[in-house]
Structure formats: C-alpha cells, structure tokens
Design a protein around this motif. Structure first.
Motif, short mmCIF file in Angstrom:
data_model
loop_
_atom_site.label_atom_id
_atom_site.label_comp_id
_atom_site.label_asym_id
_atom_site.label_seq_id
_atom_site.Cartn_x
_atom_site.Cartn_y
_atom_site.Cartn_z
N SER A 10 0.95 19.25 4.69
CA SER A 10 1.72 18.91 5.90
C SER A 10 2.69 17.76 5.70
CB SER A 10 0.77 18.54 7.03
OG SER A 10 -0.09 19.61 7.31
N GLY A 11 2.39 16.83 4.80
CA GLY A 11 3.23 15.66 4.57
C GLY A 11 2.77 14.48 5.41
N PHE A 12 2.81 13.29 4.81
CA PHE A 12 2.45 12.05 5.50
C PHE A 12 3.07 10.91 4.73
CE2 PHE A 12 -0.24 8.39 6.41
CZ PHE A 12 -0.27 8.42 7.79
N PHE A 13 3.97 10.16 5.37
CA PHE A 13 4.69 9.09 4.71
C PHE A 13 4.56 7.84 5.56
CE2 PHE A 13 6.41 13.14 3.55
CZ PHE A 13 6.56 13.06 2.19
N GLU A 14 3.72 6.90 5.09
CA GLU A 14 3.46 5.67 5.84
C GLU A 14 4.25 4.53 5.22
OE1 GLU A 14 -0.42 4.34 7.89
OE2 GLU A 14 -0.45 3.39 5.91
N GLU A 15 4.82 3.69 6.09
CA GLU A 15 5.61 2.55 5.65
C GLU A 15 5.08 1.30 6.34
OE1 GLU A 15 10.22 1.00 6.26
OE2 GLU A 15 9.59 2.90 7.13
N GLU A 16 4.85 0.25 5.56
CA GLU A 16 4.41 -1.01 6.13
C GLU A 16 5.60 -1.75 6.72
OE1 GLU A 16 1.22 -4.26 4.89
OE2 GLU A 16 3.03 -4.39 3.64
N LEU A 17 5.44 -2.23 7.95
CA LEU A 17 6.50 -2.96 8.64
C LEU A 17 6.37 -4.47 8.46
CD1 LEU A 17 6.47 -0.93 11.96
CD2 LEU A 17 7.99 -0.64 10.00
N GLY A 18 5.18 -4.92 8.14
CA GLY A 18 4.92 -6.34 7.93
C GLY A 18 3.42 -6.57 7.94
N ARG A 19 2.99 -7.78 7.49
CA ARG A 19 1.56 -8.05 7.45
C ARG A 19 1.30 -9.53 7.63
NH1 ARG A 19 0.51 -7.38 1.08
NH2 ARG A 19 1.54 -5.45 1.56
N GLN A 20 0.08 -9.80 8.01
CA GLN A 20 -0.42 -11.17 8.13
C GLN A 20 -1.80 -11.19 7.49
OE1 GLN A 20 -1.39 -12.74 12.16
NE2 GLN A 20 0.26 -14.16 11.67
N VAL A 21 -2.01 -12.15 6.57
CA VAL A 21 -3.28 -12.24 5.85
C VAL A 21 -3.93 -13.58 6.13
CG1 VAL A 21 -4.38 -12.22 3.57
CG2 VAL A 21 -2.37 -10.78 3.98
N THR A 22 -5.21 -13.55 6.46
CA THR A 22 -6.01 -14.76 6.62
C THR A 22 -7.14 -14.67 5.61
OG1 THR A 22 -5.52 -14.78 8.98
CG2 THR A 22 -7.36 -16.14 8.24
N GLN A 23 -7.24 -15.70 4.75
CA GLN A 23 -8.28 -15.69 3.71
C GLN A 23 -9.12 -16.94 3.81
OE1 GLN A 23 -6.89 -15.15 -0.31
NE2 GLN A 23 -8.86 -15.68 -1.19
N PHE A 24 -10.41 -16.77 3.64
CA PHE A 24 -11.36 -17.87 3.56
C PHE A 24 -12.33 -17.54 2.43
CE2 PHE A 24 -15.40 -19.91 4.77
CZ PHE A 24 -14.99 -21.24 4.77
N GLY A 25 -12.19 -18.24 1.31
CA GLY A 25 -13.06 -17.97 0.17
C GLY A 25 -12.94 -16.53 -0.30
#
Length: 85
Positions: A10-25
């Motif tokens: 069927s087709g599937f094309f995903e595009e990331e628009l932006g991200r936010q990462v929070t890391q602790f250890g």
C-alpha cells in the motif's frame, strides 16, 4: 502482528517534523512530531506526535514504550515540535 506486507503493497512514507528529547542518565523520553503519506510525495494523510521511552543498556538504546496521538482540530501539534522551514 506483521504489518510489513501491507505497507509494502500500500505504501507508507513517514517524515519527522521535529523532536524534543529529555534524557536523565540511562533513560530518555522523545517526543517526535510526524506526518505521513501513502505515496511518495503524495498528500499528507495525517500528522501527530510519537512519544517514545528509551532505556540505555548494554551500550545501546532500547525502546521501552511507544505511543502516539494524531493531530486534530482541538489538538494541534505544539509549535515547539515543528522545525522552522
């Protein structure tokens, strides 16, 4: 369940628009805004935000959980999650 054959046919094309990462250890939480199309370069079908929880173990990151919420009229993607074009 394996969705691979369906998406291949069927087709599937995903595009990331932006991200936010929070890391602790060794823990990280990622919010990733997306949009997807059913054909390459076709119309955008849906947009939303993925929420991914990661755990670092054995020198690599493992996905502990992934959930998502589609965008709607009353629930737009937050501006801070969309890269400026």
């Amino acid at each position: 369940r394996n969705n691979g054959p369906h998406f291949t046919q069927s087709g599937f094309f995903e595009e990331e628009l932006g991200r936010q990462v929070t890391q602790f250890g060794n823990l990280a939480h990622v919010q990733s805004a997306y949009q997807y199309r059913l054909t390459q370069g076709g119309k955008v079908e849906k947009r939303g935000v993925n929420f991914v929880t990661l755990v670092k173990s054995e020198d690599r990151w493992w996905i502990a959980e992934i959930i998502w919420q589609e965008e709607g009229e009353a629930n737009p993607i937050p501006a801070n999650l969309v890269r400026q074009q």
